[in-house]
Design an enzyme around this catalytic site. Structure first.
Site, PDB file in Angstrom:
ATOM      1  N   LYS A 291      -3.412  -6.524 -63.862  1.00  0.00           N
ATOM      2  CA  LYS A 291      -3.619  -7.941 -64.156  1.00  0.00           C
ATOM      3  C   LYS A 291      -4.771  -8.444 -63.296  1.00  0.00           C
ATOM      4  O   LYS A 291      -4.706  -8.398 -62.072  1.00  0.00           O
ATOM      5  CB  LYS A 291      -2.342  -8.741 -63.852  1.00  0.00           C
ATOM      6  CG  LYS A 291      -2.530 -10.264 -63.899  1.00  0.00           C
ATOM      7  CD  LYS A 291      -1.216 -11.026 -63.677  1.00  0.00           C
ATOM      8  CE  LYS A 291      -1.464 -12.522 -63.534  1.00  0.00           C
ATOM      9  NZ  LYS A 291      -0.231 -13.306 -63.296  1.00  0.00           N
TER      10      LYS A 291
ATOM     11  N   ASP B 270      -5.774 -18.416 -61.278  1.00  0.00           N
ATOM     12  CA  ASP B 270      -4.704 -18.882 -62.159  1.00  0.00           C
ATOM     13  C   ASP B 270      -4.300 -20.304 -61.782  1.00  0.00           C
ATOM     14  O   ASP B 270      -3.513 -20.518 -60.866  1.00  0.00           O
ATOM     15  CB  ASP B 270      -3.493 -17.933 -62.045  1.00  0.00           C
ATOM     16  CG  ASP B 270      -2.315 -18.409 -62.890  1.00  0.00           C
ATOM     17  OD1 ASP B 270      -2.512 -19.291 -63.764  1.00  0.00           O
ATOM     18  OD2 ASP B 270      -1.199 -17.892 -62.673  1.00  0.00           O
TER      19      ASP B 270
ATOM     20  N   LYS C  25      -0.408 -25.815 -62.494  1.00  0.00           N
ATOM     21  CA  LYS C  25       0.364 -25.626 -61.260  1.00  0.00           C
ATOM     22  C   LYS C  25       0.219 -26.839 -60.352  1.00  0.00           C
ATOM     23  O   LYS C  25      -0.794 -27.528 -60.401  1.00  0.00           O
ATOM     24  CB  LYS C  25      -0.177 -24.402 -60.491  1.00  0.00           C
ATOM     25  CG  LYS C  25       0.154 -23.066 -61.112  1.00  0.00           C
ATOM     26  CD  LYS C  25      -0.354 -21.929 -60.239  1.00  0.00           C
ATOM     27  CE  LYS C  25      -0.109 -20.573 -60.867  1.00  0.00           C
ATOM     28  NZ  LYS C  25       1.305 -20.225 -61.025  1.00  0.00           N
TER      29      LYS C  25
ATOM     30  N   ASP D 277      -4.622 -13.658 -57.831  1.00  0.00           N
ATOM     31  CA  ASP D 277      -3.910 -13.246 -59.041  1.00  0.00           C
ATOM     32  C   ASP D 277      -4.595 -12.080 -59.765  1.00  0.00           C
ATOM     33  O   ASP D 277      -4.163 -11.655 -60.824  1.00  0.00           O
ATOM     34  CB  ASP D 277      -3.765 -14.462 -59.969  1.00  0.00           C
ATOM     35  CG  ASP D 277      -2.481 -14.423 -60.776  1.00  0.00           C
ATOM     36  OD1 ASP D 277      -1.565 -13.660 -60.416  1.00  0.00           O
ATOM     37  OD2 ASP D 277      -2.402 -15.144 -61.795  1.00  0.00           O
TER      38      ASP D 277
ATOM     39  N   ASP E 188       1.356 -21.089 -68.074  1.00  0.00           N
ATOM     40  CA  ASP E 188       1.286 -20.467 -66.741  1.00  0.00           C
ATOM     41  C   ASP E 188       1.912 -19.070 -66.728  1.00  0.00           C
ATOM     42  O   ASP E 188       1.757 -18.329 -65.758  1.00  0.00           O
ATOM     43  CB  ASP E 188       1.972 -21.376 -65.710  1.00  0.00           C
ATOM     44  CG  ASP E 188       1.580 -21.041 -64.283  1.00  0.00           C
ATOM     45  OD1 ASP E 188       0.632 -20.259 -64.100  1.00  0.00           O
ATOM     46  OD2 ASP E 188       2.234 -21.568 -63.358  1.00  0.00           O
TER      47      ASP E 188
ATOM     48  N   GLU F 292       0.839 -16.479 -68.054  1.00  0.00           N
ATOM     49  CA  GLU F 292      -0.340 -15.937 -68.732  1.00  0.00           C
ATOM     50  C   GLU F 292      -0.537 -14.448 -68.485  1.00  0.00           C
ATOM     51  O   GLU F 292      -1.097 -13.745 -69.317  1.00  0.00           O
ATOM     52  CB  GLU F 292      -1.598 -16.707 -68.296  1.00  0.00           C
ATOM     53  CG  GLU F 292      -2.267 -16.226 -67.002  1.00  0.00           C
ATOM     54  CD  GLU F 292      -1.395 -16.348 -65.754  1.00  0.00           C
ATOM     55  OE1 GLU F 292      -0.454 -17.164 -65.773  1.00  0.00           O
ATOM     56  OE2 GLU F 292      -1.628 -15.626 -64.765  1.00  0.00           O
TER      57      GLU F 292
ATOM     58  N   ARG G 194       1.460 -11.959 -68.484  1.00  0.00           N
ATOM     59  CA  ARG G 194       2.136 -11.098 -69.466  1.00  0.00           C
ATOM     60  C   ARG G 194       1.370 -11.066 -70.803  1.00  0.00           C
ATOM     61  O   ARG G 194       1.442 -10.084 -71.539  1.00  0.00           O
ATOM     62  CB  ARG G 194       3.594 -11.549 -69.651  1.00  0.00           C
ATOM     63  CG  ARG G 194       3.768 -12.978 -70.076  1.00  0.00           C
ATOM     64  CD  ARG G 194       5.179 -13.517 -69.842  1.00  0.00           C
ATOM     65  NE  ARG G 194       5.476 -13.763 -68.431  1.00  0.00           N
ATOM     66  CZ  ARG G 194       6.660 -14.157 -67.964  1.00  0.00           C
ATOM     67  NH1 ARG G 194       7.665 -14.393 -68.786  1.00  0.00           N
ATOM     68  NH2 ARG G 194       6.846 -14.351 -66.677  1.00  0.00           N
TER      69      ARG G 194
HETATM   70  N1  BES Z   1       0.410 -15.649 -61.021  1.00  0.00           N
HETATM   71  C1  BES Z   1       1.659 -16.257 -61.217  1.00  0.00           C
HETATM   72  C2  BES Z   1       2.786 -15.609 -60.404  1.00  0.00           C
HETATM   73  C3  BES Z   1       2.773 -15.866 -58.919  1.00  0.00           C
HETATM   74  C4  BES Z   1       3.375 -16.981 -58.396  1.00  0.00           C
HETATM   75  C5  BES Z   1       2.229 -14.938 -58.064  1.00  0.00           C
HETATM   76  C6  BES Z   1       3.393 -17.187 -57.029  1.00  0.00           C
HETATM   77  C7  BES Z   1       2.264 -15.135 -56.705  1.00  0.00           C
HETATM   78  C8  BES Z   1       2.835 -16.262 -56.182  1.00  0.00           C
HETATM   79  C9  BES Z   1       2.066 -16.165 -62.683  1.00  0.00           C
HETATM   80  O1  BES Z   1       1.035 -16.210 -63.590  1.00  0.00           O
HETATM   81  C10 BES Z   1       2.940 -17.344 -62.962  1.00  0.00           C
HETATM   82  O2  BES Z   1       2.470 -18.436 -62.890  1.00  0.00           O
HETATM   83  N2  BES Z   1       4.204 -17.077 -63.256  1.00  0.00           N
HETATM   84  C11 BES Z   1       5.143 -18.092 -63.504  1.00  0.00           C
HETATM   85  C12 BES Z   1       5.981 -17.667 -64.675  1.00  0.00           C
HETATM   86  C13 BES Z   1       6.858 -18.751 -65.229  1.00  0.00           C
HETATM   87  C14 BES Z   1       6.032 -19.841 -65.840  1.00  0.00           C
HETATM   88  C15 BES Z   1       7.784 -18.138 -66.236  1.00  0.00           C
HETATM   89  C16 BES Z   1       6.006 -18.273 -62.255  1.00  0.00           C
HETATM   90  O3  BES Z   1       6.311 -17.280 -61.583  1.00  0.00           O
HETATM   91  O4  BES Z   1       6.323 -19.414 -61.929  1.00  0.00           O
HETATM   92 ZN    ZN Z   2      -0.788 -15.552 -62.917  1.00  0.00          ZN
HETATM   93 MN    MN Z   3       0.470 -18.191 -64.056  1.00  0.00          MN
END
Ligand code: BES
Ligand code: ZN
Ligand code: MN
Length: 489
Positions: A253, A258, A265, A276, A335, A337, A339
Site C-alpha cells: 500500500k 491519506d 480525517k 501511509d 477513508d 481507501e 483496501r
Molecule cells: N491509513 C489508515 C489506517 C491507519 C490509521 C494507519 C491510523 C495508521 C494509523 C486507513 O486508510 C484508514 O483510514 N482506515 C480506517 C478504516 C475505517 C474507515 C474502516 C481506520 O482505521 O479508521
Molecule cells: Zn490509509
Molecule cells: Mn484511510
C-alpha cells in the site's frame, strides 16, 4: 561508514575501542590492553549499560564498555541494540572510527559466529542511520569507519549480510520518513526506477492512470480521482541467474498521504498519514536487498501509489466503482481507501505474475494498533506453514508478528447492500476492524492462492525505543522480515 572485518589477532588500534561485557564478567580485550581495575570494577554488564575511559595506550586511547546482560538470554535483538548503543555513542563523540572487539565467548553465546556478525553489523548500521530531512544544520558525520574484530570466515559472512540488510532497511526508512510533498506517487516511482539501475537482475515498470484505466482498475482510480497528483502503479521484478524455484509476489500500500478523502480525517496527527506508504516502501526496499543477494526465486514487488485527498471530483460516500476482477464496491467510507487500492493491485499481481505465494503489506487499519500495539504486525496467513515461517522470521529480525483471525462471518459482513457486490466497510457492531480489512481483501484472492496480508499500521511508526529505532520516525518494518522469510523458504 565503511565496514572492515578482521581476525581478532589483527586488532591493532582504533580511535574508539568498544568491548562487550556479559553480566557479572569482565570484558575480554585485545592483546596487550589492560583495562585499569578502577574502570571495570563495579560495572555490572547489564544490557545496554555503558562506561568509558581514556587510557595512556597509543593504540587504544579511548575505550567504551557496553553491557550485554545475561549471556543465557542474549538474543539477536539484544545484540543489535548493544551494537546500536555503541555506534550512537561513537557518533555523539565525533570519533572518526570505531572498532568492536568481539570475543569468541560472546559469539558463542550469541548464536555462533555468523549470527553474531550479522546482528552486530545490522545493529550498528541501523543505529548509525539518521534521516536527513530538509534542514540547514545537516553536516557530514565524522564517523567513517567501523571495524569488527572477531574470528572466522563465518563472522565475516554474517557481518556483510547484516550490513546489506541494514542498508536496505535504511533505504526503506528514508522513503517512509520523507514528507508527503517530497514523496508523491511520482517520487516513489522514481525511487523504484532508480533502484532498478543498481542491479542487472532487477527491473522496474511504472504504469500511469491511463494504463490503469485500461487494466480496469476502477477501485484504485476511485481513490486517486480526488487528488491532483496522478497515481502510479509500480512493478518491480527480480529474476535469479539460474532457473527460478518459484514466484513470490509482494504488494504494498503506497498512500503517500491519506487525508481520508470526503470522509475526511480529524486534523490532529493527520501529518502522520505521510507514513501511509510504509507498506509500499517496505516492498521497494526489498529490492534494494535482492539486488545484492542470490535469492533463487523470481520476486515481484507491486506498489499502488496514490494520495487520498479531496477535490471536486473526489469519490463520495455511496459511490460505486468496479475493480479489475469485475467486483463492484459501494464506497461507504472514503477513508477505507487502502483496501480499494490493494484490491486492484492484488488482482493485477495474480493475473500478471501468477505467484506461488502472495503477500500484501499495508498500514491498513487503526484497529490493529488497538489489538496489537506498536511492537507486533498483524498477519493473516492462509496456512499454518506460512504462519510459522513468518513468526520465525519475526523473532529473528525483531519485526515481531502475531496471527489474527479471519472467519466466514467477517467475510459475509463485507457483502454489499442493494447496489453493489461489496461495501468497503463492515458494520461497526462487528468490531475487529483489522480483520474486516483482511476480509474485504479476501474477495480479491483467487481460490487456492497461498496468501498473507500483513497489517503494519502499528509497527510502521511510533514504536517504542530500541536504540536503533523507535519514536516518531519509521523503522523500515517489513523489508528485513520478508528477506528473512525468503531465506527460510
Ligand atoms: N491509513 C489508515 C489506517 C491507519 C490509521 C494507519 C491510523 C495508521 C494509523 C486507513 O486508510 C484508514 O483510514 N482506515 C480506517 C478504516 C475505517 C474507515 C474502516 C481506520 O482505521 O479508521
Ligand atoms: Zn490509509
Ligand atoms: Mn484511510
Amino acid at each position: 561508514m565503511k565496514l572492515l572485518v578482521q581476525d581478532i589477532s589483527r586488532a591493532k588500534k582504533a580511535p574508539l575501542l568498544v568491548v562487550f561485557a556479559l553480566e557479572g564478567k569482565a570484558p575480554q580485550t585485545p592483546d596487550g590492553l589492560e583495562l585499569p581495575a578502577s574502570f571495570t570494577k563495579g560495572f555490572d554488564g547489564k544490557a545496554r549499560s555503558t562506561r568509558e575511559t581514556f587510557t595512556e595506550d597509543k593504540a587504544w586511547p579511548h575505550v567504551l564498555m557496553v553491557g550485554l546482560g545475561d549471556g543465557d538470554k542474549l538474543d539477536s535483538e539484544g545484540l543489535r541494540r548493544a551494537a546500536a548503543v555503541a555506534i550512537r555513542a561513537a557518533k555523539a563523540k565525533s570519533v572518526s572510527g570505531v572498532g568492536y572487539y568481539v570475543a569468541p565467548e560472546v559469539a558463542e553465546l550469541a548464536g555462533g559466529e555468523e549470527a553474531t556478525g550479522r546482528d552486530l553489523a545490522e545493529g550498528a548500521y541501523l543505529g548509525v542511520h539518521a534521516f536527513a530531512g530538509v534542514r540547514k544544520d545537516n553536516k557530514a558525520p565524522a564517523l567513517k569507519q567501523l571495524t569488527l574484530w572477531a574470528s572466522g570466515a563465518a563472522f565475516k559472512r554474517g557481518a556483510t549480510k547484516g550490513k546489506l540488510l541494514a542498508d536496505a532497511c535504511n533505504f526503506t526508512r528514508n522513503l517512509q520518513d520523507a514528507s508527503g510533498n517530497n514523496m508523491r506517487p511520482r517520487d516513489l516511482a522514481a525511487q523504484a526506477k532508480k533502484l532498478a539501475t543498481r542491479s542487472q537482475q532487477v527491473r522496474c515498470r511504472v504504469f500511469d492512470e491511463k494504463a490503469m484505466q485500461a487494466f480496469g482498475m476502477g477501485l484504485f482510480l476511485s481513490v486517486s480521482q480526488g487528488s491532483e497528483e496522478p497515481a502510479k502503479l509500480i512493478h518491480l521484478t527480480y529474476k535469479p541467474k539460474k532457473k527460478a524455484k518459484g514466484v513470490i509476489t509482494f504488494v504494498g500500500k503506497g498512500l503517500t498521504f491519506d487525508a481520508g478523502g470526503v470522509s475526511i480525517k480529524p486534523s490532529g496527527k493527520m501529518e502522520e498519514m505521510r507514513y501511509d506508504m510504509s507498506g509500499g516502501a517496505a516492498v521497494v526496499g526489498l529490492f534494494h536487498a535482492l539486488g545484492d543477494m542470490d535469492v533463487p526465486y523470481e520476486v515481484h514487488g507491486i506498489v499502488g501509489a496514490s494520495e487520498n485527498t479531496i477535490n471536486g471530483k473526489a469519490t463520495k460516500p455511496g459511490d460505486v466503482h468496479v475493480g479489475m476482477n469485475g467486483t463492484s464496491v459501494e464506497i461507504q467510507n472514503t477513508d477505507a481507501e487502502g483496501r480499494l487500492v490493494l484490491a486492484d493491485c492484488l488482482t493485477y499481481a495474480q493475473k500478471k505474475t501468477k505467484p506461488d505465494t502472495l503477500f500484501d503489506l499495508a498500514t491498513l487499519t487503526g484497529a490493529v494498533i488497538v489489538a496489537l500495539g506498536h511492537e507486533l504486525s498483524g498477519i493473516y496467513p492462509s496456512n499454518d506453514d506460512l504462519r510459522d515461517k513468518l513468526l520465525e522470521a519475526g523473532e529473528r529480525t525483531g519485526e515481531y508478528c502475531w496471527p489474527l483471525p479471519l472467519m466466514d462471518v467477517h467475510k459475509e459482513a463485507m457483502k454489499g447492500g442493494q447496489i453493489a457486490d461489496l461495501k468497503n466497510i463492515g458494520p461497526g457492531s462487528l468490531g475487529a476492524g483489522s480483520t474486516q480489512g483482511a476480509a474485504f481483501l479476501s474477495y480479491f484472492i483467487d481460490e487456492g492462492q497461498e496468501w498473507c496480508h500483513l497489517d503494519i499500521a502499528g509497527t510502521a511508526w511510533n514504536a517504542g525505543p530500541r536504540d536503533w529505532s523507535g519514536g516518531a520516525l519509521g523503522p523500515g518494518v517489513g523489508t528485513r522480515l520478508l528477506i528473512e522469510y525468503l531465506e527460510r523458504r
